[in-house]
Scaffold this motif. Sequence first.
Motif, PDB file in Angstrom:
ATOM      1  N   PHE A   1      -5.958  -3.179  -6.299  1.00  0.00           N
ATOM      2  CA  PHE A   1      -5.743  -1.998  -7.146  1.00  0.00           C
ATOM      3  C   PHE A   1      -4.358  -2.065  -7.802  1.00  0.00           C
ATOM      4  O   PHE A   1      -4.215  -1.868  -9.013  1.00  0.00           O
ATOM      5  N   LEU A   2      -3.339  -2.384  -7.007  1.00  0.00           N
ATOM      6  CA  LEU A   2      -1.972  -2.475  -7.545  1.00  0.00           C
ATOM      7  C   LEU A   2      -1.864  -3.544  -8.622  1.00  0.00           C
ATOM      8  O   LEU A   2      -1.173  -3.379  -9.619  1.00  0.00           O
ATOM      9  N   GLU A   3      -2.561  -4.661  -8.411  1.00  0.00           N
ATOM     10  CA  GLU A   3      -2.480  -5.774  -9.355  1.00  0.00           C
ATOM     11  C   GLU A   3      -3.284  -5.510 -10.621  1.00  0.00           C
ATOM     12  O   GLU A   3      -2.838  -5.783 -11.730  1.00  0.00           O
ATOM     13  N   GLU A   4      -4.501  -4.992 -10.449  1.00  0.00           N
ATOM     14  CA  GLU A   4      -5.446  -5.010 -11.566  1.00  0.00           C
ATOM     15  C   GLU A   4      -5.435  -3.757 -12.412  1.00  0.00           C
ATOM     16  O   GLU A   4      -5.904  -3.778 -13.548  1.00  0.00           O
ATOM     17  N   VAL A   5      -4.946  -2.648 -11.872  1.00  0.00           N
ATOM     18  CA  VAL A   5      -4.938  -1.437 -12.677  1.00  0.00           C
ATOM     19  C   VAL A   5      -3.717  -1.460 -13.600  1.00  0.00           C
ATOM     20  O   VAL A   5      -2.588  -1.658 -13.160  1.00  0.00           O
ATOM     21  N   ASP A   6      -4.004  -1.300 -14.877  1.00  0.00           N
ATOM     22  CA  ASP A   6      -2.966  -1.388 -15.903  1.00  0.00           C
ATOM     23  C   ASP A   6      -2.480   0.022 -16.230  1.00  0.00           C
ATOM     24  O   ASP A   6      -3.103   0.753 -16.990  1.00  0.00           O
TER      25      ASP A   6
ATOM     26  N   VAL B   1       1.274   2.841 -10.437  1.00  0.00           N
ATOM     27  CA  VAL B   1       0.070   2.651  -9.642  1.00  0.00           C
ATOM     28  C   VAL B   1       0.411   2.924  -8.177  1.00  0.00           C
ATOM     29  O   VAL B   1       1.385   2.375  -7.654  1.00  0.00           O
TER      30      VAL B   1
ATOM     31  N   LYS C   1       5.489  -2.438 -14.529  1.00  0.00           N
ATOM     32  CA  LYS C   1       4.807  -1.236 -14.053  1.00  0.00           C
ATOM     33  C   LYS C   1       5.418  -0.851 -12.718  1.00  0.00           C
ATOM     34  O   LYS C   1       5.933  -1.701 -11.989  1.00  0.00           O
ATOM     35  N   TYR C   2       5.397   0.439 -12.437  1.00  0.00           N
ATOM     36  CA  TYR C   2       5.887   0.902 -11.152  1.00  0.00           C
ATOM     37  C   TYR C   2       4.763   0.770 -10.134  1.00  0.00           C
ATOM     38  O   TYR C   2       3.628   1.171 -10.386  1.00  0.00           O
TER      39      TYR C   2
ATOM     40  N   ASN D   1      -4.048  -4.130  -2.531  1.00  0.00           N
ATOM     41  CA  ASN D   1      -3.382  -5.122  -3.381  1.00  0.00           C
ATOM     42  C   ASN D   1      -4.112  -5.323  -4.708  1.00  0.00           C
ATOM     43  O   ASN D   1      -3.480  -5.440  -5.759  1.00  0.00           O
TER      44      ASN D   1
ATOM     45  N   LEU E   1      -3.963 -12.057 -14.031  1.00  0.00           N
ATOM     46  CA  LEU E   1      -4.126 -12.404 -12.617  1.00  0.00           C
ATOM     47  C   LEU E   1      -4.008 -13.901 -12.338  1.00  0.00           C
ATOM     48  O   LEU E   1      -4.057 -14.326 -11.183  1.00  0.00           O
TER      49      LEU E   1
END
Lengths: 415, 415
Positions: free
Chosen positions: B354-359, B363, A405-406, B352, A21
């Motif tokens: 969730f999209l950024e932090e979930v690996d 997503v 990632k998608y 945003n 991040l």
Amino acid sequence: MSNELITKGKQAKSVSRKLSLLSSQQKNDGLTAVAEALVERENEILEANKKDLKNAKEKGITGALYDRLTLTHDRIVGIAEGLRTLINLEDPIGEVLWMKKRPNGLNLGQKRVPLGVIGIIYEARPNVTVDAFGLCFKTGNAVILRGGSEAIYANTKIVEVIQHALESVELPSNAVQLLEDTSRETATKMMQLNEYIDVLIPRGGAGLIQAVVNNSTIPVIETGVGNCHVYIDSDADINMAINVAYNAKTQRPGVCNSCESILIHKEVLDQVVPPLINKLKEKDVEIRGDEAIKKYSDTIIDASEEDWGTEYLDYIVSMKSVDSLEEAINHIDQYGTKHSEAIITNNYEKSNRFLEEVDAAAVYVNASTRFTDGFEFGFGAEIGISTQKLHARGPMGLKELTTTKYIVYGNGQIK
Amino acid sequence: MSNELITKGKQAKSVSRKLSLLSSQQKNDGLTAVAEALVERENEILEANKKDLKNAKEKGITGALYDRLTLTHDRIVGIAEGLRTLINLEDPIGEVLWMKKRPNGLNLGQKRVPLGVIGIIYEARPNVTVDAFGLCFKTGNAVILRGGSEAIYANTKIVEVIQHALESVELPSNAVQLLEDTSRETATKMMQLNEYIDVLIPRGGAGLIQAVVNNSTIPVIETGVGNCHVYIDSDADINMAINVAYNAKTQRPGVCNSCESILIHKEVLDQVVPPLINKLKEKDVEIRGDEAIKKYSDTIIDASEEDWGTEYLDYIVSMKSVDSLEEAINHIDQYGTKHSEAIITNNYEKSNRFLEEVDAAAVYVNASTRFTDGFEFGFGAEIGISTQKLHARGPMGLKELTTTKYIVYGNGQIK
């Protein structure tokens, strides 16, 4: 399993989310702080390195290995400079490679993200410690380093300097961690730490790489072994052929993209071999040839079957006469390591066939194999040269330390 | 090592060079011939399948496994249709992704080429035999198949039909080969056939995939396990949340992109849980919940620690109350398999984050996880869904069965 491995694995995994991040500015600030600290604390690093060098002498380590282990003022300045060049490179993280609207209204995109935790296993080169940190940090990855025992004092000090510098600008110091336990057993266990390490990159000789490939359950990016050929075709420009073969062999024989074997079409043996031998003799290159080549000089040693498959990394070259392009390609297919292969020819059809049919990371027409390199290819950085086919093939720059990632934006779509 | 493995490995490697040079037209002609032959020789295939089914019954195989093993007229027509759809897809081989002129005049390009030889290890699904052949053939790769012993008669017949059809249009029949020896020992040896196989793709359950990851020295593309979550945020549209969670769980529970666990923000429990339970009951979904969830119905079973990490692939779901987005992301980080994860929210900032932090490979915001699929993503084909980070992540289409090589045009450049 060793406590150190598990502790550092957990810390790396935990910090990797934070690293992913960070903004480009934060990462560049970290690189600057580390570059400055390395130069400022040069004396501490040189002191630590002296201990390694003393141990190395006692173990009888000499020559190239001793040289690679040695740090000097100039080398530390160079290492810090290397970090600074990363600052100006574009941050690949966050780039959306494409985004499109699907018929059902979903906006679907593919976004570049860090790999997560990278494990790097390497030998006695303390410069790799900084290098690997820099490339991984710029790409938002956490890194666990396992360097050779010969460099443990310098590596420990360097990692301490890096961690302290990161803390000084409020960045997470666990972005880089060094395994203090340099035993082979712990290295093997590290290769099976799938829970915490996403990718393993070995950097070193063929033995190290083979050990990692054989033992790792973590995905590996295989790097480095290069048994590279220059094939001089019957339609070659003879001067160009001699210059390129000479350059590919002698400009820096200890690296993986140097030429180890020269194949020469039988029709041009008379034109190529005598002047090429003379030129190679300028640098005392030992030539091992087949029967056809041996006729040209008494100094040429018999090439054994083993020679065709050997990466000398030295002032030695094997040389072989071939009857056709076909035979050259088959020989490369049999003995090559899929690294870098070159043809010298002015024939349109044959140049195309060589480019199409030779299976290697980089295939050249009328140029030296020595260009297979992240800097020469314009990537601005290099973590190694992949000789495998998955993920990355050839020189690996920053992008090769990322995955995707998608990301999908919907408004209630169900299937 | 078994003679069969070495013989077939050598043949695959040898034919892969020929396959890499086939034109798109030749490959499409091959696919057409095979599609026609499968339908023409349907009776032979069904006869062979009957033997497998008889053996399966004797072994007590029933239910979904028996169903997957079963071929019918309609299924064979469907399988042949699947091959025909590949014909219209763009051939990825030969595409030059970029080419640029370096300062020294070298023209450097990156070209898409086949991987070489692909090994596929799968279970008792004879349709995979045709599928895997089609995808590998279209991308110029040779393939060695190791199917489950339960399907050996059908697989043997299908491969015979494919090989014969390829020969009938003068294409190399060894493009596809099946291992007749279906022992576990031979499968393990296949995983170490680095000399002949470039990439290994396991297709099947978690046990098979784990065995391949643990034993293979060949690079593996890991596919499939999906413990996918739908997180219903406090700012969710409640109706959308219920529809998406219901769809993700029940539309086809046996596949990897179906939802296994629903996380609900504590502030919307009262609005979400009662109607969601009612809807899930329509399909007799068993719910396993934490304390907060259990309050809403006596029929909800206690969720154990194990439940949070379980991929049910069935009409079962775990359900958990969370205090914050942060807790939801941490839970997914701890228990997820990095496959597909969704948030339902109308909050800009939280979507945003969730999209950024979930690996994960995919997503989603405000959509069902069921869309993670090569066809839904518009790739026109799918060899599996990668849950690892190297090479390919998420649904894999034709491009994911390729690698690249650098092609370099010079005019005598030396370093």
